[in-house]
Scaffold this motif. Structure first.
Motif, PDB file in Angstrom:
ATOM      1  N   LYS A 178       0.835  -1.208   0.000  1.00  0.00           N
ATOM      2  CA  LYS A 178       0.000   0.000   0.000  1.00  0.00           C
ATOM      3  C   LYS A 178       0.873   1.263   0.000  1.00  0.00           C
ATOM      4  O   LYS A 178       0.646   2.186  -0.773  1.00  0.00           O
ATOM      5  CB  LYS A 178      -0.917  -0.019   1.227  1.00  0.00           C
ATOM      6  CG  LYS A 178      -1.920   1.113   1.271  1.00  0.00           C
ATOM      7  CD  LYS A 178      -2.783   1.039   2.511  1.00  0.00           C
ATOM      8  CE  LYS A 178      -2.061   1.739   3.636  1.00  0.00           C
ATOM      9  NZ  LYS A 178      -2.831   1.905   4.854  1.00  0.00           N
ATOM     10  N   TYR A 179       1.888   1.263   0.856  1.00  0.00           N
ATOM     11  CA  TYR A 179       2.790   2.418   0.917  1.00  0.00           C
ATOM     12  C   TYR A 179       3.589   2.584  -0.374  1.00  0.00           C
ATOM     13  O   TYR A 179       3.849   3.711  -0.801  1.00  0.00           O
ATOM     14  CB  TYR A 179       3.751   2.317   2.108  1.00  0.00           C
ATOM     15  CG  TYR A 179       3.161   2.814   3.404  1.00  0.00           C
ATOM     16  CD1 TYR A 179       2.667   4.106   3.521  1.00  0.00           C
ATOM     17  CD2 TYR A 179       3.106   2.002   4.528  1.00  0.00           C
ATOM     18  CE1 TYR A 179       2.121   4.568   4.701  1.00  0.00           C
ATOM     19  CE2 TYR A 179       2.575   2.456   5.727  1.00  0.00           C
ATOM     20  CZ  TYR A 179       2.087   3.738   5.804  1.00  0.00           C
ATOM     21  OH  TYR A 179       1.551   4.197   6.978  1.00  0.00           O
ATOM     22  N   THR A 180       3.980   1.489  -0.986  1.00  0.00           N
ATOM     23  CA  THR A 180       4.733   1.561  -2.235  1.00  0.00           C
ATOM     24  C   THR A 180       3.890   2.205  -3.331  1.00  0.00           C
ATOM     25  O   THR A 180       4.378   3.036  -4.104  1.00  0.00           O
ATOM     26  CB  THR A 180       5.200   0.160  -2.670  1.00  0.00           C
ATOM     27  OG1 THR A 180       5.962  -0.424  -1.603  1.00  0.00           O
ATOM     28  CG2 THR A 180       6.059   0.210  -3.908  1.00  0.00           C
ATOM     29  N   VAL A 181       2.607   1.836  -3.396  1.00  0.00           N
ATOM     30  CA  VAL A 181       1.693   2.431  -4.375  1.00  0.00           C
ATOM     31  C   VAL A 181       1.545   3.931  -4.089  1.00  0.00           C
ATOM     32  O   VAL A 181       1.611   4.755  -5.005  1.00  0.00           O
ATOM     33  CB  VAL A 181       0.318   1.718  -4.344  1.00  0.00           C
ATOM     34  CG1 VAL A 181      -0.719   2.489  -5.135  1.00  0.00           C
ATOM     35  CG2 VAL A 181       0.445   0.296  -4.881  1.00  0.00           C
ATOM     36  N   GLN A 182       1.351   4.283  -2.814  1.00  0.00           N
ATOM     37  CA  GLN A 182       1.208   5.691  -2.452  1.00  0.00           C
ATOM     38  C   GLN A 182       2.470   6.483  -2.798  1.00  0.00           C
ATOM     39  O   GLN A 182       2.378   7.621  -3.266  1.00  0.00           O
ATOM     40  CB  GLN A 182       0.923   5.832  -0.954  1.00  0.00           C
ATOM     41  CG  GLN A 182      -0.479   5.449  -0.572  1.00  0.00           C
ATOM     42  CD  GLN A 182      -0.735   5.620   0.924  1.00  0.00           C
ATOM     43  OE1 GLN A 182       0.162   5.907   1.702  1.00  0.00           O
ATOM     44  NE2 GLN A 182      -1.988   5.421   1.321  1.00  0.00           N
TER      45      GLN A 182
ATOM     46  N   VAL B 284       2.769  12.859  -8.778  1.00  0.00           N
ATOM     47  CA  VAL B 284       2.195  14.181  -8.511  1.00  0.00           C
ATOM     48  C   VAL B 284       3.317  15.223  -8.454  1.00  0.00           C
ATOM     49  O   VAL B 284       3.190  16.315  -9.021  1.00  0.00           O
ATOM     50  CB  VAL B 284       1.388  14.184  -7.189  1.00  0.00           C
ATOM     51  CG1 VAL B 284       1.040  15.597  -6.747  1.00  0.00           C
ATOM     52  CG2 VAL B 284       0.116  13.355  -7.343  1.00  0.00           C
ATOM     53  N   LEU B 285       4.420  14.883  -7.812  1.00  0.00           N
ATOM     54  CA  LEU B 285       5.546  15.818  -7.711  1.00  0.00           C
ATOM     55  C   LEU B 285       6.098  16.157  -9.100  1.00  0.00           C
ATOM     56  O   LEU B 285       6.366  17.327  -9.397  1.00  0.00           O
ATOM     57  CB  LEU B 285       6.647  15.235  -6.827  1.00  0.00           C
ATOM     58  CG  LEU B 285       7.802  16.162  -6.487  1.00  0.00           C
ATOM     59  CD1 LEU B 285       7.311  17.365  -5.696  1.00  0.00           C
ATOM     60  CD2 LEU B 285       8.875  15.421  -5.713  1.00  0.00           C
TER      61      LEU B 285
ATOM     62  N   VAL C 247       3.705  17.664  -0.872  1.00  0.00           N
ATOM     63  CA  VAL C 247       3.951  16.388  -1.551  1.00  0.00           C
ATOM     64  C   VAL C 247       5.327  15.847  -1.164  1.00  0.00           C
ATOM     65  O   VAL C 247       5.478  14.645  -0.903  1.00  0.00           O
ATOM     66  CB  VAL C 247       3.817  16.543  -3.089  1.00  0.00           C
ATOM     67  CG1 VAL C 247       4.240  15.281  -3.804  1.00  0.00           C
ATOM     68  CG2 VAL C 247       2.375  16.883  -3.444  1.00  0.00           C
ATOM     69  N   LYS C 248       6.321  16.724  -1.080  1.00  0.00           N
ATOM     70  CA  LYS C 248       7.665  16.275  -0.673  1.00  0.00           C
ATOM     71  C   LYS C 248       7.658  15.723   0.745  1.00  0.00           C
ATOM     72  O   LYS C 248       8.296  14.706   1.029  1.00  0.00           O
ATOM     73  CB  LYS C 248       8.667  17.428  -0.795  1.00  0.00           C
ATOM     74  CG  LYS C 248       9.045  17.721  -2.225  1.00  0.00           C
ATOM     75  CD  LYS C 248      10.002  18.896  -2.334  1.00  0.00           C
ATOM     76  CE  LYS C 248      10.288  19.202  -3.797  1.00  0.00           C
ATOM     77  NZ  LYS C 248      11.112  20.412  -3.968  1.00  0.00           N
ATOM     78  N   LYS C 249       6.905  16.376   1.648  1.00  0.00           N
ATOM     79  CA  LYS C 249       6.800  15.878   3.027  1.00  0.00           C
ATOM     80  C   LYS C 249       6.118  14.509   3.055  1.00  0.00           C
ATOM     81  O   LYS C 249       6.508  13.622   3.804  1.00  0.00           O
ATOM     82  CB  LYS C 249       6.009  16.864   3.900  1.00  0.00           C
ATOM     83  CG  LYS C 249       6.817  18.017   4.411  1.00  0.00           C
ATOM     84  CD  LYS C 249       5.980  18.876   5.337  1.00  0.00           C
ATOM     85  CE  LYS C 249       6.742  20.133   5.723  1.00  0.00           C
ATOM     86  NZ  LYS C 249       5.912  21.066   6.485  1.00  0.00           N
ATOM     87  N   ARG C 250       5.085  14.366   2.228  1.00  0.00           N
ATOM     88  CA  ARG C 250       4.374  13.093   2.160  1.00  0.00           C
ATOM     89  C   ARG C 250       5.306  11.992   1.656  1.00  0.00           C
ATOM     90  O   ARG C 250       5.325  10.878   2.191  1.00  0.00           O
ATOM     91  CB  ARG C 250       3.156  13.230   1.240  1.00  0.00           C
ATOM     92  CG  ARG C 250       1.990  12.404   1.707  1.00  0.00           C
ATOM     93  CD  ARG C 250       0.716  12.615   0.915  1.00  0.00           C
ATOM     94  NE  ARG C 250       0.266  13.989   0.875  1.00  0.00           N
ATOM     95  CZ  ARG C 250      -0.068  14.633  -0.233  1.00  0.00           C
ATOM     96  NH1 ARG C 250      -0.013  14.035  -1.401  1.00  0.00           N
ATOM     97  NH2 ARG C 250      -0.484  15.874  -0.194  1.00  0.00           N
ATOM     98  N   ILE C 251       6.095  12.304   0.629  1.00  0.00           N
ATOM     99  CA  ILE C 251       7.054  11.325   0.084  1.00  0.00           C
ATOM    100  C   ILE C 251       8.082  10.955   1.153  1.00  0.00           C
ATOM    101  O   ILE C 251       8.427   9.782   1.321  1.00  0.00           O
ATOM    102  CB  ILE C 251       7.739  11.888  -1.186  1.00  0.00           C
ATOM    103  CG1 ILE C 251       6.734  11.912  -2.341  1.00  0.00           C
ATOM    104  CG2 ILE C 251       8.969  11.073  -1.560  1.00  0.00           C
ATOM    105  CD1 ILE C 251       7.236  12.600  -3.598  1.00  0.00           C
TER     106      ILE C 251
ATOM    107  N   ILE D  14       6.350   8.674   3.735  1.00  0.00           N
ATOM    108  CA  ILE D  14       6.103   7.336   3.194  1.00  0.00           C
ATOM    109  C   ILE D  14       7.418   6.566   3.083  1.00  0.00           C
ATOM    110  O   ILE D  14       7.475   5.370   3.410  1.00  0.00           O
ATOM    111  CB  ILE D  14       5.376   7.414   1.837  1.00  0.00           C
ATOM    112  CG1 ILE D  14       3.957   7.957   2.035  1.00  0.00           C
ATOM    113  CG2 ILE D  14       5.324   6.051   1.155  1.00  0.00           C
ATOM    114  CD1 ILE D  14       3.233   8.314   0.744  1.00  0.00           C
ATOM    115  N   SER D  15       8.472   7.232   2.644  1.00  0.00           N
ATOM    116  CA  SER D  15       9.784   6.578   2.542  1.00  0.00           C
ATOM    117  C   SER D  15      10.271   6.101   3.913  1.00  0.00           C
ATOM    118  O   SER D  15      10.808   4.998   4.045  1.00  0.00           O
ATOM    119  CB  SER D  15      10.810   7.524   1.922  1.00  0.00           C
ATOM    120  OG  SER D  15      10.442   7.842   0.603  1.00  0.00           O
ATOM    121  N   ALA D  16      10.075   6.946   4.931  1.00  0.00           N
ATOM    122  CA  ALA D  16      10.467   6.567   6.293  1.00  0.00           C
ATOM    123  C   ALA D  16       9.657   5.365   6.769  1.00  0.00           C
ATOM    124  O   ALA D  16      10.204   4.447   7.406  1.00  0.00           O
ATOM    125  CB  ALA D  16      10.286   7.749   7.241  1.00  0.00           C
TER     126      ALA D  16
END
Length: 130
Positions: free
Chosen positions: A37-41, A48-49, A81-85, A88-90
């Motif tokens: 799920k996280y990989t898809v997000q 989007v970025l 979007v950068k914060k979200r990425i 999610i990466s973390a």
């Protein structure tokens, strides 16, 4: 009489370890689902970025909040979007570490089960000789 008690104890221990292993395998499966799920997000947010980077500075950007589209500053949208990425990466790194730990536990449990099975077999082989 004592030998059958020891055998039953070994079988009970084997059953408990097998149940622990099943539970751990279920947890590993859940980890894989969440990771997927996280990989898809992550992929969606990276897309989007890229789209936001294609826009000119004066372009209109809207964010969907509930049923309403709200105008948003391009720099703010980029930052969000950068914060979200980043988040999610973390989370993916954390899930990978957890998965690795669970897989190590799974391997040690499998080894423990194998040893108990061997003890039961040698016990039964010794009993058959008598």
């Amino acid at each position: 009489m004592g030998s059958s008690t020891a055998l039953k104890e070994l079988q009970r221990e084997l059953e408990n370890k097998a149940n622990d292993l099943r539970k751990l395998q279920k947890d590993i499966g859940k980890n894989h689902e969440v990771r997927k799920k996280y990989t898809v997000q992550l992929g969606e947010n990276e897309l989007v970025l890229k789209e936001l980077e294609l826009l000119k500075e004066d372009a209109n950007v809207y964010k969907l909040i509930g049923p309403v589209l709200v105008k948003q500053d391009l720099a703010e949208a980029n930052a969000n979007v950068k914060k979200r990425i980043e988040y999610i990466s973390a989370e993916l790194k954390r899930l990978d570490a957890t998965l690795q730990d669970m897989e190590e536990k799974q391997n040690s449990k499998k080894e423990g089960i194998l040893k108990i099975q061997q003890r039961i077999q040698s016990f039964q082989a010794g009993k058959a000789k008598v």
